[in-house]
Design a protein around this motif. Sequence first.
Motif, mmCIF file in Angstrom:
data_model
loop_
_atom_site.group_PDB
_atom_site.id
_atom_site.type_symbol
_atom_site.label_atom_id
_atom_site.label_comp_id
_atom_site.label_asym_id
_atom_site.label_seq_id
_atom_site.Cartn_x
_atom_site.Cartn_y
_atom_site.Cartn_z
ATOM 1 N N GLU A 94 -9.749 -1.777 -2.505
ATOM 2 C CA GLU A 94 -8.723 -2.721 -2.553
ATOM 3 C C GLU A 94 -8.467 -2.989 -3.756
ATOM 4 N N GLY A 95 -7.286 -3.124 -4.483
ATOM 5 C CA GLY A 95 -7.004 -3.385 -5.844
ATOM 6 C C GLY A 95 -6.055 -4.549 -5.941
ATOM 7 N N GLY B 265 -4.529 -0.635 -0.265
ATOM 8 C CA GLY B 265 -3.645 -1.046 -0.997
ATOM 9 C C GLY B 265 -3.985 -2.189 -2.146
ATOM 10 N N VAL B 266 -3.037 -2.903 -2.476
ATOM 11 C CA VAL B 266 -3.276 -3.923 -3.327
ATOM 12 C C VAL B 266 -3.110 -5.398 -2.733
ATOM 13 N N GLY C 161 -11.284 -4.825 -8.506
ATOM 14 C CA GLY C 161 -11.085 -3.662 -7.720
ATOM 15 C C GLY C 161 -12.346 -3.629 -6.823
ATOM 16 N N HIS D 174 -7.616 3.152 2.546
ATOM 17 C CA HIS D 174 -7.870 2.051 1.628
ATOM 18 C C HIS D 174 -6.745 1.207 1.820
ATOM 19 N N THR E 189 -1.400 6.161 2.093
ATOM 20 C CA THR E 189 -2.420 5.500 3.028
ATOM 21 C C THR E 189 -2.821 6.682 3.968
ATOM 22 N N VAL F 101 -1.972 -5.687 -8.178
ATOM 23 C CA VAL F 101 -1.092 -5.020 -9.163
ATOM 24 C C VAL F 101 0.041 -6.367 -9.277
ATOM 25 N N TRP G 299 -5.614 0.441 -8.520
ATOM 26 C CA TRP G 299 -5.446 0.817 -7.226
ATOM 27 C C TRP G 299 -6.363 1.922 -6.665
ATOM 28 N N ALA H 262 0.615 -1.132 -0.108
ATOM 29 C CA ALA H 262 -0.149 0.037 0.199
ATOM 30 C C ALA H 262 0.766 1.126 -0.101
#
Length: 498
Positions: free
Chosen positions: A137-138, A100-101, A121, A98, A91, A140, A278, A88
């Motif tokens: 949250e995503g 992060g990923v 997502g 959020h 933040t 990557v 993200w 992340a």
Amino acid sequence: MQKQKPWLLLLIMTLVSSCGTSSSGTTLDNSVSDNTESSSILSSEPNVDEYYGTIEDRVLFSDYQGLDFIERFDDGLSDDIWYTLDGAWHTTVVGAPHNGVNKRNIFYTSDGETDYLAIKGRGFYNREDPLIIGKPEGGVIITKNHLTPGRYEILMAALPREGAVTAMWTYCTTTGNEVTSQNEIDIEIGGTTGPSQFESFWATSWTKRETKQTETVDVSDLFFLNDGQIHKYTFDWYTDYQGSGVRRVDWFVDEKYVVSVDGNVVPEYDMPLWIGVWFPPLWPGNPSFEEDYVLIEEISFRAFENSQYHETCRSQPGYTKTLPSESNIQTISYEDIRNLNKLSNADFETLQTAERDNSYFGWKVDNASKGTVSLTADAKTGTNAFMLTAGPETEATYDGQYIKQTISNVFVGYRYQFSIDAKLLDAASSGNIEIYYRDITGRSINRINLPVESQNYTTYEYDIVMPENSYSLEIDITSEKGSVIYDNASLVFLGLAN
């Protein structure tokens, strides 16, 4: 130097030995850069269509370092090329947490002919993981290798909802401090400021926090960036453009040249490639949805010949990297992605409110409402349904109960299939299902009214085609008198009208 048209660049490149730099748009940290000019598609200029395909007139490709790849996902993500990422950044914005990923948002899918990588997502209203409710949250992926000057390309459909940023970018810091070293080249979709964020994308190049250039590239003459179709996004990174000594990046969409930046804003260090979605805090809007997906068909890299010099960036991202084979990547149904319900809390199972906006996880009470919303066990499917009860009628006033859900960034020709189950509590009750088409200012362009007419559950359906000047779609459900019960709402994007 301001961005130049390809034909003009070919005339003057031998005269260029150095260039100034300027910036435009808004950057990843939402700081305002120096140049206020934004770009546009150069479809009427010579060589725009040919410039992509004539790259070898400008530079030769070379695989001398063995970095080239084409990833098509027929065997999943290659352990030789990729890591998934858990981490992340950005933040610390108060009121906009959020998560992060996370690699759990990386999936495989197939339409039977083509294999895809799907990246989920999770928006404000996603309740799959109780620990991150309200924290988007995503996901990557990142290359194992640092890549050199060359052609970077992705075929993908961006995540189509406000609040999420779909991106392909290179990044490496040589000092660990972005004020002094932020080597980065970006394609960012969904992050542009303004109410119509899927008409343009950001093309950015950085070498440190304040040495950057961002071009806002308007593609609305070609397509809308959230149209659900696979498009090709490309950037060519040079450190010695045609022997001029100038560092330069060219960006393309569907093989059409759209913009360039050059000078000391362009990196000269090798960098890993990052791809994913993200949720930056605040500046791209609110991710007011449950979930949606980036769909990726192909990713590729081809290195330029070694005359395109580069320095070595030895640092590694300070996040958790996992080989794809060890990431427990699941396969999900392609139909579940393409037929995704765009409405949140559409099963009406919970009356809990979302901390971020106090909605019923997507359903917002209209300010004019004077009645109540409650759960009832009289559901068509599942355990619960929503019962809307109007306020008391007097000689002077009558106060109904209205709740609504809005989908932003819906443009002319977008088609949706809408349906909902509804019933009247008794013969004295009345209510409506209302569909509003709104323009970019929020003004109603048109309203569709579907009266609820039966005391038995009835499925109400409507084929939606967005009209000219549309920007958002609003679904209202109401009780005008007495109580009306609603269950099983659905809004499925069907693509563009013919």
